[in-house]
Write a protein that holds these residues in place. Structure first.
Motif, PDB file in Angstrom:
ATOM      1  N   GLU A  57      66.363   8.491  29.523  1.00 43.31           N
ATOM      2  CA  GLU A  57      66.435   9.201  30.811  1.00 43.31           C
ATOM      3  C   GLU A  57      65.648   8.469  31.898  1.00 43.31           C
ATOM      4  O   GLU A  57      65.991   8.576  33.078  1.00 43.31           O
ATOM      5  N   LEU A  75      66.694   9.537  35.560  1.00 43.32           N
ATOM      6  CA  LEU A  75      66.511  10.984  35.528  1.00 43.32           C
ATOM      7  C   LEU A  75      65.054  11.391  35.346  1.00 43.32           C
ATOM      8  O   LEU A  75      64.706  12.561  35.478  1.00 43.32           O
ATOM      9  N   ARG A 119      72.632  21.858  30.877  1.00 41.59           N
ATOM     10  CA  ARG A 119      72.318  20.485  31.319  1.00 41.59           C
ATOM     11  C   ARG A 119      73.380  19.883  32.236  1.00 41.59           C
ATOM     12  O   ARG A 119      73.534  18.658  32.287  1.00 41.59           O
ATOM     13  N   LYS A 177      71.728  17.734  34.964  1.00 43.95           N
ATOM     14  CA  LYS A 177      71.389  16.371  34.546  1.00 43.95           C
ATOM     15  C   LYS A 177      72.635  15.497  34.573  1.00 43.95           C
ATOM     16  O   LYS A 177      72.593  14.334  34.962  1.00 43.95           O
ATOM     17  N   TRP A 183      67.245  18.381  39.946  1.00 43.37           N
ATOM     18  CA  TRP A 183      68.206  18.050  38.888  1.00 43.37           C
ATOM     19  C   TRP A 183      67.573  17.146  37.853  1.00 43.37           C
ATOM     20  O   TRP A 183      68.050  17.029  36.736  1.00 43.37           O
ATOM     21  N   LYS A 184      66.533  16.446  38.289  1.00 39.64           N
ATOM     22  CA  LYS A 184      65.891  15.486  37.380  1.00 39.64           C
ATOM     23  C   LYS A 184      64.851  16.194  36.520  1.00 39.64           C
ATOM     24  O   LYS A 184      64.395  17.274  36.839  1.00 39.64           O
ATOM     25  N   SER A 185      64.451  15.531  35.449  1.00 37.99           N
ATOM     26  CA  SER A 185      63.399  16.070  34.594  1.00 37.99           C
ATOM     27  C   SER A 185      62.054  15.590  35.109  1.00 37.99           C
ATOM     28  O   SER A 185      61.972  14.618  35.844  1.00 37.99           O
TER      29      SER A 185
END
Lengths: 324, 367
Positions: A62, A67, B204, B207, B364-366
């Motif tokens: 990720e 992300l 998810r 993501k 939306w991101k972690s």
């Protein structure tokens, strides 16, 4: 904007590193998920991050997908820094996330079209049909995703990842939770993509999957890479060569071998004799044949990544969980 | 723009293929229109069932009851004089009842003879919180007043005449419709977006979307476009039902159209703001209910804000739905586009704030 089915060829050096990772760290208040790892992925390679759940594989992927932000270290994907260049990166990669679920009330044909348009690709019906055919979903192209099987849903995820002819595919645990038949079918699909020259970063906790599909494997545990190399190199370095199995030899057989100075491990009723060098297998077989031992069968077993993993991590792995 | 249209198309397909979504967006407001329209539109004024126990059984007491019947507000039913008044009410589940005591006529006669101290009380029993009690009380008080005037040989000097306040002669359904449109503007996008955010997070999808070129603002804009289209479809159906079934006269004005667009923009964005705090569908539903239900009642969708206590009116003025409800009523019923435009601007202000907060706040991101 470019049509999905006539993507221009990209000029890339054969040995170009599609992914470069140096000293990558991802730290949370309570845990260091990725602890200073380094690796490169070359173009056309299937690179596998292998390890148990919680090893840091998905966190690493990720970060590479843009992300998550890394705490320290460097990571470059297709020449772009993941911190500053993730917008350019996402235009050139395809992603199948962990536990992928499709949109229930879209048909595969609609989902692929939708996804292509989110990347600004004008897709023809033929191009969509071609992608769906690539993943073997042609006969299910007009079925609501809700009604697809687990394996078909993952195939749809791969189809969506393939829109726009990406330079790099991230497949995060693509076969987790699937039945053995569906897993094999996905292996075939990933193998086909590999033969077509796709660069793939595959995370998995299935040792056989990594051994079967990957050109290069990095074994991760507790956020670190504990070993890195091709499956055959890892096996020959850490796997302990060949094992001769004396099925049913039992404790009596073990004592008979010990009396002749031959080391053996007792696993249930079977005796394992490890032979580190390939050239020593024949002489050892001849030696064992000369000893009177009651047994039901004798066969040789080549070391696998499972043996490598056991040796390096000190535990076996079952469905992503380390067994005691 | 192409990405927004692609998302509108894909989202719309999924939404309209979900029976629950379609029901709440299209069928539920129509059910409300039919229900409330049937309750309040069949006659100009509501009619209350009043049980009367006439203990006096004289010409005067029968005249009193007859006068009540003539108001057209009352539907009369008799309680036997021998029955216990309270017991009879309880046993027969009577909400409002009137008791005319023995000596009613005799007291009137004494008053007519010039006895200034003559007094008689009729008793109205019931639940004062019920609107039916209030209607019955007004009718009984009016008839009692008429009796008093007659006894005093006086005539009414001040009377009330009716002049329509609105441009056309509107019925109850015309006043009710803007509230139902406002209710739909609140519930369809806001409840929808909160639940979508919960689903997209747990499954998810956020993501997944974060790996594409679609931005959060584009995603939110796509939802706004979809809900604008859906709300117009919903309003069109409501208006067709209102016109076809109840002869509704109110029509969509250009300002009303703009208010619907601004409202969809506002409540889709507010749904995304709530989505920032939502982790799963359960909390999403609870949060949307906690915000949505008080708002739909306080913002004048079903009851006039002016009838509320002053502190609730202050709260109502802070609620975004109030300006949509009041704006729609102003332009669709009262033909007051000036006020409606002011409310439209307030709505747009809320919408822009919610859009910016939603697009920036939702991750939306972690981490």
């Amino acid at each position: 904007m470019r049509p999905c089915d006539v993507a221009p060829p990209r000029v890339v050096a054969v040995d170009e590193h599609v992914i470069e990772v140096r000293g990558l760290v991802k730290r949370y208040p309570d845990i260091t998920a990725v602890d200073g790892i380094d690796f490169d992925v070359s173009r056309g390679q299937v690179f596998s991050l292998l390890g148990p759940n919680g090893a840091g594989k998905t966190t690493t992927v990720e970060i590479l997908e843009g992300l998550r932000d890394p705490t320290a270290g460097e990571a470059r994907v297709l020449g772009q820094d993941v911190r500053s260049g993730y917008r350019r990166i996402r235009e050139r990669v395809g992603v199948l996330p962990q536990d992928f679920e499709p949109f229930d009330r879209l048909r595969p044909r609609e989902a692929v079209t939708y996804w292509a348009r989110l990347f600004d690709h004008d897709v023809s019906e033929e191009a969509v049909a071609s992608i769906i055919e690539t993943v073997g979903l042609s006969n299910r192209a007009d079925t609501f995703a809700l009604n697809l099987s687990g394996g078909e849903k993952r195939r749809l995820g791969i189809a969506m990842a393939l829109v726009g002819q990406p330079d790099l595919l991230f497949l995060d645990e693509p076969t987790t939770g699937l039945d053995p038949g569906a897993r094999r079918e996905l292996w075939t699909l990933i193998g086909d993509l590999k033969r077509k020259g796709r660069t793939i970063l595959l995370t998995t906790h299935y040792l056989d999957e990594a051994e079967q599909l990957a050109d290069d494997v990095a074994i991760m545990n507790h956020g670190k890479i504990v070993a890195h190399g091709s499956p055959s190199a890892l096996i020959s370095q850490f796997g302990g060569g060949t094992t001769i199995v004396l099925a049913g030899a039992g404790r009596g057989g073990s004592e008979a071998l010990m009396a002749r100075g031959i080391a053996a491990e007792l696993h249930g009723a079977d005796l394992f004799v490890h032979v580190p060098m390939a050239g020593q297998v024949r002489p050892m077989l001849a030696k064992l044949a000369s000893i009177e031992i009651p047994l039901s069968e004798i066969y040789t077993k080549r070391s696998t990544l499972e043996d490598v993993f056991l040796k390096l991590v000190g535990a076996r792995m079952e469905e992503g969980v380390l067994a005691a | 723009m192409k990405r927004i249209l692609a998302d509108v198309t894909a989202f719309g397909r999924q939404y309209l293929r979900s029976r629950v979504g379609t029901f709440f967006a299209l069928a539920f407001p129509v059910i409300l229109i039919l229900l409330f329209g049937a309750i309040f539109s069949s006659s100009g004024t509501p009619r209350v069932s009043l049980a009367v126990q006439d203990m006096d059984r004289t010409d005067a007491s029968r005249g009193f009851v007859q006068a009540l019947n003539n108001t057209t507000l009352i539907s009369y039913q008799a309680i036997p004089p021998t029955a216990s008044f309270q017991e009879y009410m309880r046993a027969n589940a009577i909400n409002v009842a009137l008791q005319i005591p023995t000596g009613f006529q005799a007291t009137i006669v004494r008053a007519e003879m010039g006895n200034a101290s003559a007094r008689v009380n009729v008793t109205l029993a019931g639940d004062p919180t019920q609107s039916s009690f209030g209607i019955a009380y007004s009718a009984v008080a009016a008839v009692a007043n008429a009796f008093n005037l007659k006894i005093a040989n006086a005539t009414g000097v001040v009377s009330v005449g009716e002049t329509p306040f609105t441009v056309q002669q509107f019925g109850y359904i015309d006043f009710f419709l803007p509230g139902i449109i406002g209710f739909t503007i609140l519930t369809t996008p806001m409840f929808g977006m909160t639940s979508i955010c919960a689903e997209y997070r747990t499954r998810r999808f956020f993501k997944l979307l974060a790996t594409t070129k679609l931005s959060k603002a584009e995603w939110l804009a796509a939802k706004v476009v979809f809900y604008v289209l859906l709300l117009f479809l919903s309003v069109a159906i409501m208006m067709l039902v209102g016109i076809g079934v109840f002869g509704m006269k109110a029509r969509l004005t250009p300002v009303a159209v703009l208010l619907i667009i601004a409202g969809a923009f506002e409540f889709t964005s507010l749904g995304m703001v709530l989505g920032i705090f939502v982790r799963d569908p359960g909390t999403g539903e609870a949060l949307a209910n906690a915000i949505g239900f008080p708002m739909m009642f306080l913002a004048g969708s079903f009851f006039p804000i002016d009838s509320m206590p002053s502190f609730l009116q202050t709260i109502a003025r802070a609620l975004p739905l109030t300006y949509i409800n009041e704006g729609l009523r102003a332009t669709m019923v009262l033909a007051n586009d000036g006020t409606a435009v002011t409310y439209l601007l307030v709505t747009l202000g809320f919408a822009v704030v919610f859009f910016v907060v939603g697009a920036r706040g939702l991750s939306w991101k972690s981490k």
